[in-house]
Enzyme design. Structure first.
Site, PDB file in Angstrom:
ATOM      1  N   LYS A 252       2.262  -3.267   7.266  1.00 46.71           N
ATOM      2  CA  LYS A 252       2.362  -3.451   5.812  1.00 46.71           C
ATOM      3  C   LYS A 252       3.790  -3.158   5.343  1.00 46.71           C
ATOM      4  CE  LYS A 252      -0.346  -4.396   3.143  1.00 46.71           C
ATOM      5  NZ  LYS A 252      -0.847  -5.692   2.614  1.00 46.71           N
TER       6      LYS A 252
ATOM      7  N   THR B   9       0.831  -1.201   0.000  1.00 49.64           N
ATOM      8  CA  THR B   9       0.000   0.000   0.000  1.00 49.64           C
ATOM      9  C   THR B   9       0.870   1.258   0.000  1.00 49.64           C
ATOM     10  OG1 THR B   9      -1.488   1.299   1.408  1.00 49.64           O
ATOM     11  CG2 THR B   9      -0.135  -0.304   2.529  1.00 49.64           C
ATOM     12  N   ASP B  10       0.302   2.357  -0.482  1.00 49.23           N
ATOM     13  CA  ASP B  10       1.038   3.630  -0.426  1.00 49.23           C
ATOM     14  C   ASP B  10       1.171   4.146   1.010  1.00 49.23           C
ATOM     15  OD1 ASP B  10      -1.588   4.441   0.041  1.00 49.23           O
ATOM     16  OD2 ASP B  10      -1.574   6.063  -1.437  1.00 49.23           O
ATOM     17  N   GLU B  11       0.400   3.551   1.943  1.00 52.77           N
ATOM     18  CA  GLU B  11       0.469   4.052   3.325  1.00 52.77           C
ATOM     19  C   GLU B  11       1.833   3.784   3.963  1.00 52.77           C
ATOM     20  OE1 GLU B  11      -2.971   3.846   5.785  1.00 52.77           O
ATOM     21  OE2 GLU B  11      -4.295   3.579   4.065  1.00 52.77           O
TER      22      GLU B  11
ATOM     23  N   TYR C 154      -1.224  -0.240  11.260  1.00 46.35           N
ATOM     24  CA  TYR C 154      -1.546  -0.878   9.966  1.00 46.35           C
ATOM     25  C   TYR C 154      -0.426  -0.634   8.968  1.00 46.35           C
ATOM     26  CZ  TYR C 154      -3.325  -1.217   5.202  1.00 46.35           C
ATOM     27  OH  TYR C 154      -3.442  -1.497   3.856  1.00 46.35           O
TER      28      TYR C 154
HETATM   29  P1  NAD Z   1     -10.212  -6.422   3.343  1.00 40.03           P
HETATM   30  O1  NAD Z   1     -10.068  -6.149   4.788  1.00 40.03           O
HETATM   31  O2  NAD Z   1     -11.474  -6.053   2.644  1.00 40.03           O
HETATM   32  O3  NAD Z   1      -9.970  -7.992   3.054  1.00 40.03           O
HETATM   33  C1  NAD Z   1      -8.951  -8.709   3.683  1.00 40.03           C
HETATM   34  C2  NAD Z   1      -9.211 -10.210   3.444  1.00 40.03           C
HETATM   35  O4  NAD Z   1      -8.125 -10.939   4.033  1.00 40.03           O
HETATM   36  C3  NAD Z   1     -10.499 -10.719   4.070  1.00 40.03           C
HETATM   37  O5  NAD Z   1     -11.184 -11.553   3.155  1.00 40.03           O
HETATM   38  C4  NAD Z   1     -10.014 -11.511   5.277  1.00 40.03           C
HETATM   39  O6  NAD Z   1     -10.881 -12.573   5.642  1.00 40.03           O
HETATM   40  C5  NAD Z   1      -8.657 -12.008   4.791  1.00 40.03           C
HETATM   41  N1  NAD Z   1      -7.757 -12.315   5.908  1.00 40.03           N
HETATM   42  C6  NAD Z   1      -7.467 -11.523   6.980  1.00 40.03           C
HETATM   43  N2  NAD Z   1      -6.630 -12.164   7.811  1.00 40.03           N
HETATM   44  C7  NAD Z   1      -6.367 -13.374   7.250  1.00 40.03           C
HETATM   45  C8  NAD Z   1      -5.565 -14.480   7.637  1.00 40.03           C
HETATM   46  N3  NAD Z   1      -4.881 -14.478   8.805  1.00 40.03           N
HETATM   47  N4  NAD Z   1      -5.499 -15.556   6.815  1.00 40.03           N
HETATM   48  C9  NAD Z   1      -6.195 -15.569   5.641  1.00 40.03           C
HETATM   49  N5  NAD Z   1      -6.999 -14.558   5.242  1.00 40.03           N
HETATM   50  C10 NAD Z   1      -7.075 -13.468   6.041  1.00 40.03           C
HETATM   51  O7  NAD Z   1      -8.968  -5.725   2.657  1.00 40.03           O
HETATM   52  P2  NAD Z   1      -8.835  -5.034   1.228  1.00 40.03           P
HETATM   53  O8  NAD Z   1      -9.224  -3.624   1.322  1.00 40.03           O
HETATM   54  O9  NAD Z   1      -9.475  -5.910   0.214  1.00 40.03           O
HETATM   55  O10 NAD Z   1      -7.253  -5.079   1.049  1.00 40.03           O
HETATM   56  C11 NAD Z   1      -6.624  -6.203   0.449  1.00 40.03           C
HETATM   57  C12 NAD Z   1      -5.131  -5.965   0.399  1.00 40.03           C
HETATM   58  O11 NAD Z   1      -4.842  -4.790  -0.356  1.00 40.03           O
HETATM   59  C13 NAD Z   1      -4.486  -5.744   1.770  1.00 40.03           C
HETATM   60  O12 NAD Z   1      -3.242  -6.386   1.772  1.00 40.03           O
HETATM   61  C14 NAD Z   1      -4.349  -4.242   1.861  1.00 40.03           C
HETATM   62  O13 NAD Z   1      -3.266  -3.882   2.685  1.00 40.03           O
HETATM   63  C15 NAD Z   1      -4.061  -3.895   0.410  1.00 40.03           C
HETATM   64  N6  NAD Z   1      -4.440  -2.521   0.008  1.00 40.03           N
HETATM   65  C16 NAD Z   1      -5.705  -2.059   0.260  1.00 40.03           C
HETATM   66  C17 NAD Z   1      -6.060  -0.780  -0.160  1.00 40.03           C
HETATM   67  C18 NAD Z   1      -7.457  -0.241   0.062  1.00 40.03           C
HETATM   68  O14 NAD Z   1      -7.727   0.919  -0.299  1.00 40.03           O
HETATM   69  N7  NAD Z   1      -8.388  -1.012   0.579  1.00 40.03           N
HETATM   70  C19 NAD Z   1      -5.111   0.037  -0.807  1.00 40.03           C
HETATM   71  C20 NAD Z   1      -3.827  -0.476  -1.039  1.00 40.03           C
HETATM   72  C21 NAD Z   1      -3.512  -1.770  -0.637  1.00 40.03           C
HETATM   73  P1  TYD Z   2     -10.304   4.968   5.103  1.00 40.50           P
HETATM   74  O1  TYD Z   2     -11.386   4.572   4.147  1.00 40.50           O
HETATM   75  O2  TYD Z   2     -10.324   4.386   6.470  1.00 40.50           O
HETATM   76  O3  TYD Z   2      -8.922   4.676   4.361  1.00 40.50           O
HETATM   77  P2  TYD Z   2      -7.398   5.066   4.795  1.00 40.50           P
HETATM   78  O4  TYD Z   2      -7.379   5.400   6.232  1.00 40.50           O
HETATM   79  O5  TYD Z   2      -6.692   3.788   4.494  1.00 40.50           O
HETATM   80  O6  TYD Z   2      -7.006   6.192   3.895  1.00 40.50           O
HETATM   81  O7  TYD Z   2     -10.315   6.550   5.252  1.00 40.50           O
HETATM   82  C1  TYD Z   2     -10.195   7.393   4.118  1.00 40.50           C
HETATM   83  C2  TYD Z   2     -10.128   8.812   4.637  1.00 40.50           C
HETATM   84  O8  TYD Z   2     -11.388   9.134   5.248  1.00 40.50           O
HETATM   85  C3  TYD Z   2      -9.068   9.025   5.703  1.00 40.50           C
HETATM   86  O9  TYD Z   2      -8.478  10.319   5.544  1.00 40.50           O
HETATM   87  C4  TYD Z   2      -9.856   8.988   7.013  1.00 40.50           C
HETATM   88  C5  TYD Z   2     -11.220   9.551   6.613  1.00 40.50           C
HETATM   89  N1  TYD Z   2     -12.354   9.022   7.384  1.00 40.50           N
HETATM   90  C6  TYD Z   2     -13.236   9.896   8.007  1.00 40.50           C
HETATM   91  O10 TYD Z   2     -13.099  11.131   7.914  1.00 40.50           O
HETATM   92  N2  TYD Z   2     -14.268   9.373   8.734  1.00 40.50           N
HETATM   93  C7  TYD Z   2     -14.467   8.040   8.864  1.00 40.50           C
HETATM   94  O11 TYD Z   2     -15.413   7.615   9.564  1.00 40.50           O
HETATM   95  C8  TYD Z   2     -13.561   7.136   8.204  1.00 40.50           C
HETATM   96  C9  TYD Z   2     -13.711   5.652   8.312  1.00 40.50           C
HETATM   97  C10 TYD Z   2     -12.507   7.681   7.470  1.00 40.50           C
END
Ligand code: NAD
Ligand code: TYD
Length: 354
Positions: free
Chosen positions: A169, A138-140, A165
């Site tokens: 990562k 992730t970019d985080e 988090y």
């Molecule tokens: P999510 O929380 O929606 O899904 C995570 C999945 O992983 C779930 O299905 C969960 O059951 C499974 N999981 C968790 N712990 C596990 C374990 N111990 N063993 C097996 N499975 C397990 O997450 P997401 O938003 O779909 O993110 C997926 C990936 O992409 C993550 O690695 C996250 O860091 C990365 N990512 C997410 C974003 C975003 O904006 N959501 C951006 C960049 C990168």
């Molecule tokens: P989020 O969807 O949790 O993603 P990330 O923290 O990984 O960027 O949040 C996106 C943005 O929205 C972040 O700046 C936090 C803000 N946010 C709120 O202002 N209120 C909320 O209830 C949540 C969940 C996020």
């Protein structure tokens, strides 16, 4: 492009975390878009945590090319067995604890799953001679940018994670790169910006604000709402992961982003406008601890080396996403009426009462 070659190296793919938001979009892209020549089988390994939802891919369960394996990536003995029988060509590793606010409430699970779990997966893939391991990061991991619109994260930007988090990562991302360096393993790392799209768990900003607006509940905006995120559609991210699988250089990192920087408040207002709900639903609440101000991705390397371009037009795709939650009320109602209620009360109870 993969579809114009006879490259059938990756016919048997293991996706981890496929029942989550991005994983389920990725598996749909893999089964629907013909990006993997000679695709034979996709195994979806998922522990079905609170964020994993089997119903996200229920319609695929009759497909002979797909199978869900209910397992925890931290279980090394089980992983060894699964890899021995699976004979996977590639691993697309997404399984993770993924929510910043939860990592502030309880960091341990993040280090267990994201760091230890990834180490287990890397080691299993190495021992069982998987051809390529794509680490979805992730970019985080880069921390926060100033609000100057000029700076962007590049792959060479120093890592400076600010939440448990992001730190977990960063550790897993570096663990993957260390396997490439130490063992010559074929690993590619992707670092994507914030995703939007269908099937996102309601704890994240876009579904949370949409659902609250639909229920005429207050929309909790952290701080002054001026924080900036750089949004990419989950299917564009998924296509980027597949592009990294086929065309990434071993040991390389690729930033994935679509150049859609928006302030949180602007998106919240847009959601209200789409749903024709009043702005008076917005509540500015106590900020998230160490809330990163701005994320912005420079995806030049991915565009040049992976021949990858995001396809979604942000305006239309954002509205379509909001409408997906309108049209799929049963999907999120099943979630928000379950254990999620306790989480919501714990995180927002005092914030919204104040
Ligand atoms: P999510 O929380 O929606 O899904 C995570 C999945 O992983 C779930 O299905 C969960 O059951 C499974 N999981 C968790 N712990 C596990 C374990 N111990 N063993 C097996 N499975 C397990 O997450 P997401 O938003 O779909 O993110 C997926 C990936 O992409 C993550 O690695 C996250 O860091 C990365 N990512 C997410 C974003 C975003 O904006 N959501 C951006 C960049 C990168
Ligand atoms: P989020 O969807 O949790 O993603 P990330 O923290 O990984 O960027 O949040 C996106 C943005 O929205 C972040 O700046 C936090 C803000 N946010 C709120 O202002 N209120 C909320 O209830 C949540 C969940 C996020």
């Amino acid at each position: 492009m993969a579809e114009t070659t006879d490259d059938t190296r990756f016919a048997n793919i293991l996706v981890t975390g496929g029942c989550g938001f991005i994983g389920s979009n990725l598996i749909r892209v893999l089964t629907e878009e013909n990006l993997v020549p000679g695709l034979e089988f996709i195994a979806n390994l998922d522990a079905l945590t609170y964020a994993g939802n089997r119903s996200n891919l229920a319609d695929l369960e009759g497909d002979t090319r797909y199978r869900l394996i209910h397992a925890d990536i931290c279980d090394a003995a089980r992983m060894d067995n699964i890899f021995r029988h699976g004979q996977f060509d590639a691993v697309l590793h997404l399984a993770a604890e993924s929510h910043v606010d939860r990592s502030l409430m309880g960091p341990e699970a993040f280090f267990r799953t994201n760091v230890m779990g990834t180490a287990v997966m890397l080691d299993a893939a190495r021992r069982h001679k998987v051809r390529r391991f794509v680490m979805v990061s992730t970019d985080e991991v880069y921390g926060s940018l100033p609000d100057d619109s000029a700076s962007r994260f590049r792959e060479t930007t120093p890592l400076d994670p600010t939440s448990p988090y992001a730190a977990s990562k960063a550790a897993s991302d570096l663990a993957a790169l260390s396997f490439a360096k130490s063992f010559g393993m074929d690993v590619v790392v992707t670092r994507s910006s914030n995703n939007y799209g269908p099937y996102q768990f309601p704890e994240k900003m876009i579904p949370l604000m949409t659902i609250n607006a639909l229920n005429d509940q207050p929309l909790p905006v952290y701080g002054d709402g001026r924080n900036i995120r750089d949004w990419i559609h989950a299917r564009d991210h998924a296509r980027g992961i597949v592009a990294a699988l086929f065309r990434g250089r071993a040991g390389a990192i690729y930033n994935l982003g679509a150049h859609n920087e928006r302030r949180n408040l602007e998106l919240v207002e847009r959601i209200l406008d789409i749903l024709q709900k009043p702005r008076s639903l917005i509540r500015f609440v106590t900020d998230r601890a160490a809330h990163d101000l701005r994320y912005a991705i420079d995806a030049t390397r991915a565009r040049e080396e992976l021949a990858w371009e995001p396809q979604a037009d942000f305006g239309g795709a954002f509205e379509q996403t909001v409408r997906w939650y309108v049209d799929n009320r049963a999907w999120w109602e099943a979630i928000i009426h379950g254990p999620y209620r306790d989480y919501y009360r714990k995180l927002y109870g005092e914030r919204l009462a104040g």
